[in-house]
Design a protein around this motif. Structure first.
Motif, PDB file in Angstrom:
ATOM      1  N   THR A   1      -4.974   9.990  -0.599  1.00 31.54           N
ATOM      2  CA  THR A   1      -5.002   8.970  -1.642  1.00 31.54           C
ATOM      3  C   THR A   1      -4.401   7.688  -1.088  1.00 31.54           C
ATOM      4  O   THR A   1      -3.274   7.683  -0.595  1.00 31.54           O
ATOM      5  CB  THR A   1      -4.206   9.405  -2.889  1.00 31.54           C
TER       6      THR A   1
ATOM      7  N   ALA B   1       0.833  -1.196   0.000  1.00 31.22           N
ATOM      8  CA  ALA B   1       0.000   0.000   0.000  1.00 31.22           C
ATOM      9  C   ALA B   1       0.865   1.242   0.000  1.00 31.22           C
ATOM     10  O   ALA B   1       1.997   1.233   0.498  1.00 31.22           O
ATOM     11  CB  ALA B   1      -0.911   0.005   1.228  1.00 31.22           C
ATOM     12  N   SER B   2       0.329   2.312  -0.563  1.00 28.44           N
ATOM     13  CA  SER B   2       0.951   3.623  -0.449  1.00 28.44           C
ATOM     14  C   SER B   2      -0.136   4.606  -0.044  1.00 28.44           C
ATOM     15  O   SER B   2      -1.272   4.533  -0.521  1.00 28.44           O
ATOM     16  CB  SER B   2       1.610   4.057  -1.760  1.00 28.44           C
TER      17      SER B   2
ATOM     18  N   GLN C   1      -9.514   7.761  -3.423  1.00 24.10           N
ATOM     19  CA  GLN C   1      -9.227   9.183  -3.214  1.00 24.10           C
ATOM     20  C   GLN C   1     -10.299   9.760  -2.302  1.00 24.10           C
ATOM     21  O   GLN C   1     -11.502   9.616  -2.564  1.00 24.10           O
ATOM     22  CB  GLN C   1      -9.195   9.920  -4.548  1.00 24.10           C
TER      23      GLN C   1
ATOM     24  N   GLN D   1      -7.323   2.292  -6.234  1.00 27.46           N
ATOM     25  CA  GLN D   1      -6.906   3.563  -5.658  1.00 27.46           C
ATOM     26  C   GLN D   1      -8.125   4.287  -5.124  1.00 27.46           C
ATOM     27  O   GLN D   1      -9.121   4.457  -5.836  1.00 27.46           O
ATOM     28  CB  GLN D   1      -6.204   4.420  -6.711  1.00 27.46           C
TER      29      GLN D   1
ATOM     30  N   LEU E   1      -5.481  -4.168  -8.111  1.00 26.08           N
ATOM     31  CA  LEU E   1      -4.951  -2.811  -7.964  1.00 26.08           C
ATOM     32  C   LEU E   1      -6.120  -1.838  -7.880  1.00 26.08           C
ATOM     33  O   LEU E   1      -6.984  -1.823  -8.756  1.00 26.08           O
ATOM     34  CB  LEU E   1      -4.048  -2.449  -9.149  1.00 26.08           C
TER      35      LEU E   1
ATOM     36  N   SER F   1       4.837   4.158   2.379  1.00 25.56           N
ATOM     37  CA  SER F   1       4.499   2.888   1.763  1.00 25.56           C
ATOM     38  C   SER F   1       4.684   1.786   2.793  1.00 25.56           C
ATOM     39  O   SER F   1       5.579   1.851   3.636  1.00 25.56           O
ATOM     40  CB  SER F   1       5.393   2.627   0.543  1.00 25.56           C
TER      41      SER F   1
ATOM     42  N   ARG G   1      -3.507   3.812  -2.223  1.00 25.77           N
ATOM     43  CA  ARG G   1      -3.345   2.910  -3.367  1.00 25.77           C
ATOM     44  C   ARG G   1      -2.963   1.527  -2.843  1.00 25.77           C
ATOM     45  O   ARG G   1      -2.028   1.403  -2.041  1.00 25.77           O
ATOM     46  CB  ARG G   1      -2.266   3.445  -4.320  1.00 25.77           C
TER      47      ARG G   1
ATOM     48  N   ILE H   1     -13.386   5.461  -5.491  1.00 26.19           N
ATOM     49  CA  ILE H   1     -12.500   4.302  -5.585  1.00 26.19           C
ATOM     50  C   ILE H   1     -12.407   3.870  -7.046  1.00 26.19           C
ATOM     51  O   ILE H   1     -13.419   3.586  -7.682  1.00 26.19           O
ATOM     52  CB  ILE H   1     -13.008   3.123  -4.720  1.00 26.19           C
ATOM     53  N   HIS H   2     -11.185   3.850  -7.570  1.00 24.46           N
ATOM     54  CA  HIS H   2     -10.924   3.425  -8.942  1.00 24.46           C
ATOM     55  C   HIS H   2     -10.330   2.020  -8.907  1.00 24.46           C
ATOM     56  O   HIS H   2      -9.293   1.799  -8.271  1.00 24.46           O
ATOM     57  CB  HIS H   2      -9.946   4.376  -9.626  1.00 24.46           C
TER      58      HIS H   2
END
Length: 202
Positions: free
Chosen positions: A188, A54-55, A182, A180, A178, A64, A190, A162-163
């Motif tokens: 953010t 995760a970041s 926001q 991400q 994966l 991270s 990820r 959420i993407h």
């Protein structure tokens, strides 16, 4: 019972039998459940675990870390790891409350997992929503845009978007690999999910 229903049951039995890592060998199209059946199987899973990297970025900085998120009928468990793979924090929550154990031996307790996770990451995350987001399961109150396979591509959840950037086949299901998220205040998150385990953790 229809062939589709039988296949859903077979997938459920397979998932409860062990773990899967990403990316697995890609199965043929007939071996992957459609989005509706996929959601049904995942909503009925009694336990699962996702792990990966995760970041997190916010006005307070960026970091991270590795993570493991585990759900079962009795408790939630979250582990955070440093870049060398060392566990720096273990969090668990039951109906009685939540507990945090740091690598230095320090312990904390709180009413919720979210409060303890915020004390570690210094950012407030929607912890109650994260399990469904990890699975790629939208809730009725979340706006959703779907991809060509009928899977969530973008979720709109209150102040969060959420993407879903990638999925991978795992044991007959297409699972997020994966995503991400926001959120407000420039946050953010990820997540790259590299391993799934379905069923009780051994």
């Amino acid at each position: 019972m229809t062939r589709r229903a039988l296949w859903s049951l077979a997938v459920m039995a397979s998932l409860l039998g062990g773990c899967a890592s990403l990316p697995p060998a890609a199965p043929g199209p007939s071996l992957v459940l459609g989005s509706h059946e996929r959601d049904q199987v995942l909503r009925n899973l009694p336990a699962w675990r996702a792990s990966g990297q995760a970041s997190l970025r916010s006005p307070k900085g960026a970091e991270s870390f590795g993570f493991s998120w585990q759900e079962d009928p009795h408790q939630q468990e979250v582990s955070l790891r440093d870049p060398l793979g060392r566990t720096v924090a273990r969090l668990s929550a039951t109906a009685a409350g939540a507990r945090l154990l740091l690598a230095n031996g320090k312990q904390m307790q709180a009413a919720s997992l979210g409060a303890l996770l915020e004390s570690v990451l210094h950012v407030a995350l929607p912890v109650a929503r994260l399990p469904d987001w990890l699975l790629g399961l939208p809730r009725p109150d979340e706006g959703i845009e779907r991809n060509g396979d009928g899977l969530p591509e973008i979720l709109h959840a209150e102040q969060w978007t959420i993407h879903y950037l990638a999925y991978a086949p795992v044991g007959g299901l297409l699972m997020p690999s994966l995503l991400q998220a926001q959120g407000p205040d420039g946050i953010t998150l990820r997540l790259a999910i590299t391993g799934w385990h379905f069923g009780q953790h051994p």
